[in-house]
Design an enzyme around this catalytic site. Structure first.
Site, PDB file in Angstrom:
ATOM      1  N   LYS A 193     -37.702  41.331  33.398  1.00 16.29           N
ATOM      2  CA  LYS A 193     -38.746  41.970  32.593  1.00 16.29           C
ATOM      3  C   LYS A 193     -39.949  42.347  33.470  1.00 16.29           C
ATOM      4  O   LYS A 193     -40.015  41.971  34.638  1.00 16.29           O
ATOM      5  CB  LYS A 193     -39.171  41.052  31.446  1.00 16.29           C
ATOM      6  CG  LYS A 193     -38.019  40.510  30.607  1.00 16.29           C
ATOM      7  CD  LYS A 193     -37.102  41.570  30.009  1.00 16.29           C
ATOM      8  CE  LYS A 193     -36.157  40.939  28.998  1.00 16.29           C
ATOM      9  NZ  LYS A 193     -34.895  41.657  28.794  1.00 16.29           N
TER      10      LYS A 193
HETATM   11  C1  LIG Z   1     -34.032  40.581  27.719  1.00 13.74           C
HETATM   12  C2  LIG Z   1     -33.831  40.828  26.281  1.00 13.74           C
HETATM   13  C3  LIG Z   1     -33.563  39.799  25.358  1.00 13.74           C
HETATM   14  C4  LIG Z   1     -33.247  38.388  25.753  1.00 13.74           C
HETATM   15  O1  LIG Z   1     -34.137  37.788  26.596  1.00 13.74           O
HETATM   16  P1  LIG Z   1     -33.620  36.552  27.515  1.00 13.74           P
HETATM   17  O2  LIG Z   1     -34.863  36.018  28.094  1.00 13.74           O
HETATM   18  O3  LIG Z   1     -32.671  37.130  28.513  1.00 13.74           O
HETATM   19  O4  LIG Z   1     -32.955  35.596  26.601  1.00 13.74           O
HETATM   20  C5  LIG Z   1     -33.500  40.100  24.018  1.00 13.74           C
HETATM   21  N1  LIG Z   1     -33.670  41.347  23.583  1.00 13.74           N
HETATM   22  C6  LIG Z   1     -33.896  42.376  24.423  1.00 13.74           C
HETATM   23  C7  LIG Z   1     -34.082  43.748  23.851  1.00 13.74           C
HETATM   24  C8  LIG Z   1     -33.960  42.156  25.792  1.00 13.74           C
HETATM   25  O5  LIG Z   1     -34.163  43.180  26.642  1.00 13.74           O
END
Ligand SMILES: *Cc1c(COP(=O)(O)O)cnc(C)c1O
Length: 405
Positions: A193
């Protein structure tokens, strides 16, 4: 002869002396327990979470161990009866869907606008049944969904609205950060992210009751705040350690430097690609700002562009050295073996047993979602890109489009 593949820029250094100092300070305390030795509201991770709440326009934020965990916590705290239906997009990270399944709720997929690859209020409305209790909206790529319309629909129908903002750190709608239009806003801080603490996430809450409920659901329903509610419901341990909390605090200050360059470049790429016949970029939001987790567009094929998406991608690589991938998912999630065979749990799917209904995802067919996935192309885009990289993307798309009219 294929031209050499252009190297993809690397993300600039993300961690520096500030993160090292924060981690060192956390270690010096000789405990990584998220409540520290102080009172829950004064604990180090809680103080960091207050900064997140302030930054994202929430009352308070609850730390979690991942984005998936934040979604699970929000869905659990919504208290939808087991076996209820929750409407969700079929184009998302599987974490969004798993959070629904964990709570023994039933994902019902809404169709999407093929151009933005996200459901609009009308698509969600079409998926509502007498069993629907909630909606999870995903702001895909960090482009805000049409969240005001969706919030109005949920309000009118008495449905819980949860925002999955995992890709939307720094995005806004009507000048406000996302995650405050629904009852809960869920974010991820995983390594991919915009900003990260390694693994982690948080839930934005907007009143005391929701805050304490989410806190309980993220920490085994222990009564950390002396409110006399203990072990009331099945709740996992999704705590964030103080190492992650220390990272999260420092990274928050870097959010703008991750998002603002992406926004300038991404908006430009949107505008340039929109000028090419047969190319449909996801587009700038009508009333907000995107955070460009990645860049998504699609080709108008077979209408205007006379080749398949795969040939289009191959030609961009072979003739211009530009790599790309398909749309965000290889197929709409209802087409995965996971859903076709409903292999969520060993043995029967408890949600169906409780509901007394069965769900056959083989019968689901959502034309907008299928078009979005079959014609979608993803470009990597981040704060390490330069204008010349955007020029390269535009030139490659234009050249390949013009060969295929
Ligand atoms: C990254 C992501 C998640 C999950 O996050 P994690 O930290 O990997 O569990 C959920 N929804 C979206 C749209 C994402 O991009």
């Amino acid at each position: 002869m294929p031209v050499p593949t252009k190297p993809i820029p690397k993300r600039p250094v993300r961690f520096d002396a500030a993160e090292r100092a924060a981690l060192d300070a956390a270690l010096q305390k000789n405990t990584l327990w998220y409540l520290g030795s102080g009172k829950p509201d004064d604990a180090p991770v809680a103080r960091t979470m207050q900064r997140y709440a302030d930054r994202f326009g929430a009352y308070r934020a609850v730390s979690t161990s991942s984005g998936t965990a934040s979604l699970h916590v929000a869905i659990a705290a919504s208290q939808m009866p087991t076996g209820s239906e929750v409407i969700v997009t079929p184009i998302t990270d599987i974490g969004t869907i798993n959070a629904i399944l964990y709570q023994n709720l039933i994902p019902v997929f809404a169709d999407v606008d093929p151009d933005t690859a996200m459901p609009q209020a009308k698509h969600i409305e079409a998926a509502i049944t007498e069993h629907t209790r909630g909606v999870v909206v995903v702001h895909l790529t960090g482009r805000p969904a049409e969240i005001s319309d969706i919030a109005a629909l949920c309000e009118a129908k008495g449905l819980v609205l949860i925002e999955d903002c995992a890709q939307a750190l720094g995005a806004t709608h009507k000048g406000k950060p996302l995650g405050q239009f629904g009852r809960f806003g869920c974010y991820s801080l995983n390594d991919q992210k915009h900003i990260t603490c390694g693994e982690g996430g948080f839930v934005l809450t907007h009143n005391d009751d929701d805050y304490f409920l989410c806190h309980n659901y993220a920490d085994k329903f222990f009564d950390r705040h002396g409110r006399g509610v203990r072990l009331h419901a099945l709740a996992p341990n999704y705590r964030m350690s103080d190492l992650d909390g220390a990272m999260a605090e420092v990274q928050l200050a870097k959010l703008d430097q991750m998002v603002l360059p992406r926004r300038r470049l991404g908006d430009r790429l949107n505008d340039e690609l929109a000028k090419i016949r047969g190319i449909i970029p996801q587009g700038r939001p009508l009333d907000g700002e995107s955070s460009y987790f990645f860049f998504l567009f699609r080709i108008d094929s077979p209408g205007v562009i006379k080749c398949s998406r795969q040939v289009f991608r191959d030609q961009m690589l072979d003739l211009a050295g530009i790599s790309s991938s398909g749309a965000y998912v290889p197929e709409p999630i209802y087409r995965s073996d996971y859903f076709l065979n409903k292999t969520f749990f060993p043995g029967r799917w408890p949600a169906e047993v409780v509901a007394g209904r069965t769900y056959d995802y083989r019968k689901v067919s959502l034309p907008g979602a299928e078009t979005a996935v079959e014609t979608g192309i993803r470009f990597i885009l981040h704060e390490g890109f330069k204008d010349s990289d955007i020029d390269d993307y535009v030139a490659a798309v234009r050249m390949v489009a013009e060969r295929n009219y």
